[in-house]
Design a protein around this motif. Structure first.
Motif, PDB file in Angstrom:
ATOM      1  N   GLY A 264     -72.594  29.474  71.721  1.00 41.72           N
ATOM      2  CA  GLY A 264     -73.679  28.546  71.463  1.00 41.72           C
ATOM      3  C   GLY A 264     -73.109  27.154  71.221  1.00 41.72           C
ATOM      4  N   ARG A 265     -73.976  26.193  70.985  1.00 43.96           N
ATOM      5  CA  ARG A 265     -73.528  24.819  70.794  1.00 43.96           C
ATOM      6  C   ARG A 265     -74.175  24.227  69.549  1.00 43.96           C
ATOM      7  NH1 ARG A 265     -69.189  23.585  73.482  1.00 43.96           N
ATOM      8  NH2 ARG A 265     -69.740  21.378  73.327  1.00 43.96           N
ATOM      9  N   LEU A 266     -73.367  23.532  68.774  1.00 38.23           N
ATOM     10  CA  LEU A 266     -73.891  22.717  67.687  1.00 38.23           C
ATOM     11  C   LEU A 266     -74.256  21.339  68.209  1.00 38.23           C
ATOM     12  CD1 LEU A 266     -74.352  21.969  64.649  1.00 38.23           C
ATOM     13  CD2 LEU A 266     -71.944  21.225  64.630  1.00 38.23           C
ATOM     14  N   VAL A 267     -73.385  20.803  69.073  1.00 44.59           N
ATOM     15  CA  VAL A 267     -73.508  19.420  69.489  1.00 44.59           C
ATOM     16  C   VAL A 267     -73.192  19.283  70.968  1.00 44.59           C
ATOM     17  CG1 VAL A 267     -71.118  19.000  68.788  1.00 44.59           C
ATOM     18  CG2 VAL A 267     -72.670  17.064  69.013  1.00 44.59           C
ATOM     19  N   THR A 268     -73.863  18.339  71.620  1.00 43.63           N
ATOM     20  CA  THR A 268     -73.505  17.952  72.984  1.00 43.63           C
ATOM     21  C   THR A 268     -73.207  16.462  72.980  1.00 43.63           C
ATOM     22  OG1 THR A 268     -75.798  17.500  73.606  1.00 43.63           O
ATOM     23  CG2 THR A 268     -74.960  19.728  74.009  1.00 43.63           C
ATOM     24  N   ARG A 269     -72.368  16.063  73.927  1.00 38.77           N
ATOM     25  CA  ARG A 269     -71.976  14.653  74.054  1.00 38.77           C
ATOM     26  C   ARG A 269     -72.136  14.248  75.521  1.00 38.77           C
ATOM     27  NH1 ARG A 269     -68.055  17.420  71.173  1.00 38.77           N
ATOM     28  NH2 ARG A 269     -67.827  16.871  68.950  1.00 38.77           N
ATOM     29  N   PRO A 270     -73.345  13.908  75.956  1.00 36.11           N
ATOM     30  CA  PRO A 270     -73.571  13.541  77.365  1.00 36.11           C
ATOM     31  C   PRO A 270     -72.728  12.328  77.757  1.00 36.11           C
ATOM     32  CG  PRO A 270     -75.645  13.861  76.180  1.00 36.11           C
ATOM     33  CD  PRO A 270     -74.562  13.822  75.147  1.00 36.11           C
ATOM     34  N   PRO A 271     -72.188  12.317  78.972  1.00 34.32           N
ATOM     35  CA  PRO A 271     -71.421  11.145  79.422  1.00 34.32           C
ATOM     36  C   PRO A 271     -72.243   9.870  79.297  1.00 34.32           C
ATOM     37  CG  PRO A 271     -71.187  12.962  80.962  1.00 34.32           C
ATOM     38  CD  PRO A 271     -72.255  13.365  80.002  1.00 34.32           C
ATOM     39  N   GLY A 272     -71.713   8.923  78.590  1.00 36.60           N
ATOM     40  CA  GLY A 272     -72.398   7.655  78.422  1.00 36.60           C
ATOM     41  C   GLY A 272     -73.538   7.686  77.433  1.00 36.60           C
TER      42      GLY A 272
ATOM     43  N   LEU B 228     -73.994  11.264  70.852  1.00 41.47           N
ATOM     44  CA  LEU B 228     -73.844  12.628  70.351  1.00 41.47           C
ATOM     45  C   LEU B 228     -75.215  13.171  69.954  1.00 41.47           C
ATOM     46  CD1 LEU B 228     -71.270  13.768  67.702  1.00 41.47           C
ATOM     47  CD2 LEU B 228     -73.687  13.844  67.142  1.00 41.47           C
ATOM     48  N   ARG B 229     -75.496  14.447  70.286  1.00 41.67           N
ATOM     49  CA  ARG B 229     -76.801  15.025  69.971  1.00 41.67           C
ATOM     50  C   ARG B 229     -76.629  16.416  69.369  1.00 41.67           C
ATOM     51  NH1 ARG B 229     -81.123  17.670  72.868  1.00 41.67           N
ATOM     52  NH2 ARG B 229     -79.815  17.811  74.732  1.00 41.67           N
ATOM     53  N   ILE B 230     -77.262  16.673  68.238  1.00 46.14           N
ATOM     54  CA  ILE B 230     -77.215  17.979  67.590  1.00 46.14           C
ATOM     55  C   ILE B 230     -78.269  18.859  68.227  1.00 46.14           C
ATOM     56  CG2 ILE B 230     -77.333  19.224  65.400  1.00 46.14           C
ATOM     57  CD1 ILE B 230     -75.042  17.161  65.654  1.00 46.14           C
ATOM     58  N   VAL B 231     -77.851  19.934  68.906  1.00 45.81           N
ATOM     59  CA  VAL B 231     -78.777  20.771  69.674  1.00 45.81           C
ATOM     60  C   VAL B 231     -79.098  22.080  68.967  1.00 45.81           C
ATOM     61  CG1 VAL B 231     -78.110  19.779  71.877  1.00 45.81           C
ATOM     62  CG2 VAL B 231     -76.847  21.746  70.997  1.00 45.81           C
ATOM     63  N   ALA B 232     -78.306  22.488  67.984  1.00 46.83           N
ATOM     64  CA  ALA B 232     -78.604  23.710  67.232  1.00 46.83           C
ATOM     65  C   ALA B 232     -79.675  23.406  66.187  1.00 46.83           C
ATOM     66  CB  ALA B 232     -77.345  24.234  66.553  1.00 46.83           C
ATOM     67  N   ASP B 233     -80.599  24.352  66.024  1.00 46.77           N
ATOM     68  CA  ASP B 233     -81.667  24.185  65.037  1.00 46.77           C
ATOM     69  C   ASP B 233     -81.363  24.910  63.729  1.00 46.77           C
ATOM     70  OD1 ASP B 233     -83.325  22.607  66.664  1.00 46.77           O
ATOM     71  OD2 ASP B 233     -84.056  24.403  67.699  1.00 46.77           O
ATOM     72  N   GLY B 234     -80.204  25.587  63.678  1.00 45.75           N
ATOM     73  CA  GLY B 234     -79.812  26.288  62.465  1.00 45.75           C
ATOM     74  C   GLY B 234     -78.560  27.102  62.701  1.00 45.75           C
ATOM     75  N   ARG B 235     -78.078  27.755  61.638  1.00 48.88           N
ATOM     76  CA  ARG B 235     -76.799  28.477  61.722  1.00 48.88           C
ATOM     77  C   ARG B 235     -76.844  29.619  62.734  1.00 48.88           C
ATOM     78  NH1 ARG B 235     -72.481  28.437  62.595  1.00 48.88           N
ATOM     79  NH2 ARG B 235     -70.618  28.725  61.327  1.00 48.88           N
ATOM     80  N   GLY B 236     -78.024  30.168  62.955  1.00 50.17           N
ATOM     81  CA  GLY B 236     -78.116  31.283  63.883  1.00 50.17           C
ATOM     82  C   GLY B 236     -78.019  30.908  65.336  1.00 50.17           C
ATOM     83  N   ASP B 237     -78.009  29.617  65.657  1.00 52.95           N
ATOM     84  CA  ASP B 237     -77.983  29.165  67.049  1.00 52.95           C
ATOM     85  C   ASP B 237     -76.578  28.989  67.609  1.00 52.95           C
ATOM     86  OD1 ASP B 237     -80.703  29.164  67.082  1.00 52.95           O
ATOM     87  OD2 ASP B 237     -80.933  27.001  66.804  1.00 52.95           O
ATOM     88  N   TRP B 238     -75.565  29.070  66.768  1.00 53.67           N
ATOM     89  CA  TRP B 238     -74.201  28.868  67.262  1.00 53.67           C
ATOM     90  C   TRP B 238     -73.211  29.582  66.343  1.00 53.67           C
ATOM     91  CZ3 TRP B 238     -70.273  25.484  65.036  1.00 53.67           C
ATOM     92  CH2 TRP B 238     -70.641  24.953  63.791  1.00 53.67           C
ATOM     93  N   ILE B 239     -72.065  29.893  66.892  1.00 52.29           N
ATOM     94  CA  ILE B 239     -70.967  30.488  66.119  1.00 52.29           C
ATOM     95  C   ILE B 239     -69.788  29.528  66.192  1.00 52.29           C
ATOM     96  CG2 ILE B 239     -69.322  32.389  65.927  1.00 52.29           C
ATOM     97  CD1 ILE B 239     -71.434  34.215  67.134  1.00 52.29           C
ATOM     98  N   GLY B 240     -69.332  29.083  65.056  1.00 57.67           N
ATOM     99  CA  GLY B 240     -68.206  28.160  65.007  1.00 57.67           C
ATOM    100  C   GLY B 240     -67.993  27.645  63.599  1.00 57.67           C
TER     101      GLY B 240
END
Length: 376
Positions: A78-86, A89-101
């Protein structure tokens, strides 16, 4: 019998964020790391949480990459964050259950000479029993004993360390020589008060067999530092820990154990309020108050050796304290630019110091200790 304690500041692998000369150097980053870790554990990330997560990631050097100068962000599933080119930074997880890390502290190794100086301190002390603070794990402690201490004198026959609560891998352990087997260990990593764990690391109780019979009980400690978080909160945590250590100490005496020692890095001075529950009336006795204690003219046990830096301790039960024949501080592996004490000839720069903590030691006449125990 010689008992010692030494904060080795991790033997082979140290977190970069802890490697600065002073706590102040990375205090802000440590506080940001702690704050971000707390938010990331939440089941749900509210909009304001996502904003704060993004701010903290940027502040920690993780704005453009998962790897920063002091730590890295692990996004395993899963993803906590994405960093689109240009883009931002965007936080895409809505909670702890959406990603492992998790956030992982980046590490670096001390110099080879620093390792050798650390081993030299331990070999010079030649203790029968030594409490070790800030060791990575039992494997590292065993390698240190066999590969580095052994060639300088005699390696330890028994090495024990149980992982504690500190996610940075700074734990407490015990090494003992032949004739001093570690027979039993009781961990307190899960002790709680008000639903929160008491110990930042652990306060293990080691039962050590003694030549000719009987046992020594050793409680090894590394209490909460003053390094980050509010001072009031740190003080409360340290007081809670000191209170629990005192309870464990008293319980041992009440159960019939007369030879008990509490040692390690307590991260505060003898006159401090947080340590009062442990050092107060009827508590274990500080070896630095014994007539035999030689501090070389400097009462502290950390960096400059001034009185305000007395934070490492060997505390003895009455029967042990009455049997002390000699005690003191070993400082040759600690850097001093002002010539306050004699350093190893090979210690010519601060980077190669064994530790910024001074080692403590105490010699006890076991026959006298047993006699004192029987008389009580």
């Amino acid at each position: 019998m010689r008992i010692a304690t030494f904060n080795v500041e991790n033997l082979f692998d140290r977190a970069r964020i802890l490697a600065a000369d002073t706590w102040e150097a990375n205090r802000e980053h440590l506080e940001q790391y702690a704050a971000l870790t707390r938010i990331l554990q939440q089941d749900v990330y509210a909009p304001e949480d996502k904003t704060r997560i993004a701010e903290l990631l940027v502040a920690l050097g993780l704005g453009s990459s998962d790897q920063g100068p002091l730590m890295r962000l692990r996004q395993n599933r899963g993803r906590l964050v994405t960093r689109p080119p240009g883009g931002d930074l965007r936080i895409v997880a809505d909670g702890r259950g959406d990603w492992i890390g998790w956030l992982e502290l980046r590490r670096e190794s001390p110099t080879e000479l620093a390792l050798r100086h650390t081993a030299q301190v331990v070999a010079d002390l030649a203790p029968d029993v030594i409490g070790v603070v800030e060791a990575e794990d039992r494997t590292a402690l065993g390698r240190f004993s066999h590969d580095l201490v052994g060639p300088l004198g005699e390696e330890f026959r028994h090495v024990m360390l149980v992982d504690g609560n500190d996610e940075r891998g700074i734990d407490v352990g015990l090494m003992t020589g032949a004739g001093y087997p570690i027979r039993r260990i009781t961990s307190h990593v899960d002790d709680t008060v008000g639903g929160s764990r008491v110990f930042s690391r652990d306060c293990p109780e080691f039962e050590v067999g003694l030549p000719g019979g009987g046992r020594l009980v050793v409680l090894v400690n590394h209490l909460k530092s003053k390094g980050y978080g509010s001072q009031a909160a740190s003080n409360r945590t340290r007081m809670r820990q000191a209170t629990r250590v005192r309870e464990l100490y008293d319980a041992r005496l009440e159960s019939g154990d007369e030879l008990v020692v509490v040692l390690g890095d307590l991260n505060d001075t003898p006159d401090s309020d947080p340590l009062a529950p442990l050092l107060g009336d009827g508590g274990p006795r500080d070896v630095s108050t014994h007539p035999s204690f030689d501090d070389g003219g400097w009462p502290g046990t950390y960096t400059t050796g001034r009185a305000g830096n007395k934070i490492d301790y060997i505390l003895c039960s009455p029967a042990l304290h009455a049997a002390i024949t000699a005690s003191g501080v070993h400082r040759r592996g600690v850097w001093t630019a002002s010539g306050r004490w004699e350093m190893y000839p090979t210690l010519t720069r601060e980077l190669d110091a064994a530790s910024d903590h001074h080692a403590l030691w105490v010699d006890v006449d076991l026959d006298l200790a047993f006699a004192e125990a029987l008389a009580r």
